[in-house]
Design an enzyme around this catalytic site. Sequence first.
Site, short mmCIF file in Angstrom:
data_model
loop_
_atom_site.label_atom_id
_atom_site.label_comp_id
_atom_site.label_asym_id
_atom_site.label_seq_id
_atom_site.Cartn_x
_atom_site.Cartn_y
_atom_site.Cartn_z
N SER A 187 5.77 -5.52 -3.29
CA SER A 187 6.23 -4.89 -2.06
C SER A 187 7.71 -5.18 -1.90
CB SER A 187 5.41 -5.46 -0.89
OG SER A 187 5.91 -5.00 0.34
N LYS A 191 5.78 -0.80 -3.97
CA LYS A 191 5.63 -0.38 -2.56
C LYS A 191 6.98 -0.60 -1.89
CE LYS A 191 3.29 -2.71 1.15
NZ LYS A 191 1.99 -3.22 1.63
N LYS A 244 9.19 -0.55 1.65
CA LYS A 244 9.16 -0.54 3.11
C LYS A 244 10.09 0.55 3.61
CE LYS A 244 6.50 -4.14 3.79
NZ LYS A 244 5.24 -4.09 4.56
N ASP A 254 5.50 1.99 2.80
CA ASP A 254 4.82 1.30 3.91
C ASP A 254 5.72 1.36 5.14
OD1 ASP A 254 3.39 -0.28 5.64
OD2 ASP A 254 3.34 -2.06 4.36
N GLU A 265 1.50 4.06 3.64
CA GLU A 265 0.78 3.03 4.40
C GLU A 265 1.25 2.99 5.85
OE1 GLU A 265 0.36 -0.61 2.11
OE2 GLU A 265 0.45 -1.82 3.94
N ASP A 316 -3.37 -0.20 7.33
CA ASP A 316 -3.24 -1.65 7.19
C ASP A 316 -3.47 -2.27 8.57
OD1 ASP A 316 -2.26 -4.28 7.05
OD2 ASP A 316 -0.36 -3.79 6.11
N LYS A 345 -6.73 -6.95 3.75
CA LYS A 345 -6.21 -8.32 3.70
C LYS A 345 -7.29 -9.20 4.29
CE LYS A 345 -1.43 -6.80 4.34
NZ LYS A 345 -0.26 -6.81 5.22
N GLY A 378 -1.21 -8.24 0.91
CA GLY A 378 -0.75 -9.63 0.94
C GLY A 378 -0.10 -9.99 2.26
O1 OSB Z 1 2.65 -4.53 5.76
O2 OSB Z 1 1.70 -5.02 3.92
C1 OSB Z 1 2.42 -5.33 4.86
C2 OSB Z 1 3.87 -8.78 4.22
C3 OSB Z 1 3.66 -9.35 5.44
C4 OSB Z 1 3.12 -8.61 6.46
C5 OSB Z 1 2.77 -7.29 6.24
C6 OSB Z 1 2.95 -6.71 5.02
C7 OSB Z 1 3.55 -7.47 3.98
C8 OSB Z 1 3.89 -6.94 2.66
C9 OSB Z 1 4.09 -7.90 1.53
O3 OSB Z 1 4.07 -5.76 2.46
C10 OSB Z 1 2.80 -8.33 0.93
C11 OSB Z 1 2.95 -9.48 -0.04
O4 OSB Z 1 3.55 -9.26 -1.10
O5 OSB Z 1 2.44 -10.58 0.24
MG MG Z 2 1.44 -2.85 5.30
#
Ligand code: OSB
Ligand code: MG
Length: 375
Positions: A136, A162, A164, A189, A214, A239, A263, A291
């Site tokens: 991510s 992924k 953001k 995302d 996402e 999510d 998660k 994650g």
């Molecule tokens: O939105 O998936 C998410 C991390 C923390 C909180 C929300 C998200 C995320 C990530 C990273 O996208 C996930 C990771 O690599 O642990």
């Molecule tokens: Mg997410």
Amino acid sequence: MKITKIERYQLCLPLITPFQTSYGVLEAKQLDLLILEDELGNRGYGELVSFEQPDYIEETIGADRQLIEQQLVPRLFQSDLQKAGDVWSLFQTIQGNFMAKSALETAVWDLFAKREQRSLQSYFGSHKSTLPVGVSVGIHATTEELIAQVSSYLKQGYQRIKVKIKPGYDIVPLSAIRENFPDVTLMADANSAYTLADLELFKQLDQLNLAMIEQPFHQRDFVDHARLQQQLQTKICLDENIRTVEDVKTAYALGSCRAINLKIPRVGGITEALRIVDFCQTHQLLVWLGGMFESGIGRALNLQFASQTSFTFPGDISAANRYYAKDIIKEPAKMEKGRIAVPQGVGLGIEIDWRAIEEVCEQKQTYSFHYSIKQ
Ligand code: OSB
Ligand code: MG
């Protein structure tokens, strides 16, 4: 089984590079390690991953610590668990607070696995020894920096990217990645940053051959997600919305998404996560493992859980060195050829690095059985 002692180590792990999402910037991750000890001296590990700010979901790590101490620890001491799945009903009358419950529920699974000398993955009927993984990528200051970061992750071997996004930082960076890497499995995302008023933007994103988009809309919205999904080829993945299997049922009934980012902490632990996997399998929703910037302990759990045959899409389970300079376990997760090994051995299959814990531990608390009697 009787739980005789519970230890809580309050840790703070600095991130190698700050991670920016539509919510803000994360520079260091607070997390608590919870260790549950049984009457035979076995020790089960769990991790509390909630954030300091209640932006991603309502929970905060501060409130979770209080709930753990005042509600969850006493219930565990008063229980006589026959199997790990019993924790779910023990906590059932406590609403919400999923990450707090998960920290203890997953530790109980590890504890039972250690008592029974079994790996955690054996409870899920899984045998895979390595898993393909993705990464991510946070919001970057310039498109050039973003492309350089993506390029570096792809060179390292990550099998899915992924990215953001947030309003004003979406179609341009994603189109640039698509242009530079035409064949990469790519997704976006939004972390709840948009509304249906942005429909035209999503129609543009729909042209980029994304694996999924996402959480475009609000954490509590199912209806507008469904309206958007109807008008896109690209899968919508939820999510933040998904805390229980009932949420997945709602999303499925309304057509709000075609994929679920699962998660374990966000759904209160392994028992509920298994129900969600089962529902997704039955109803042909794509389910994959997300994650929460876990340390080696939560990452081991994610690897054990995602080794089930139902998980085919690479998870947000990156190598330890994508997050932290120093992990708190002896053999931090490494990626080789785009895959990470599922830790072998009993329970989570990991050993704690106590020296590393000492370096990052800000506070330690011990609850013993008598604690619950005094209540
Ligand atoms: O939105 O998936 C998410 C991390 C923390 C909180 C929300 C998200 C995320 C990530 C990273 O996208 C996930 C990771 O690599 O642990
Ligand atoms: Mg997410």
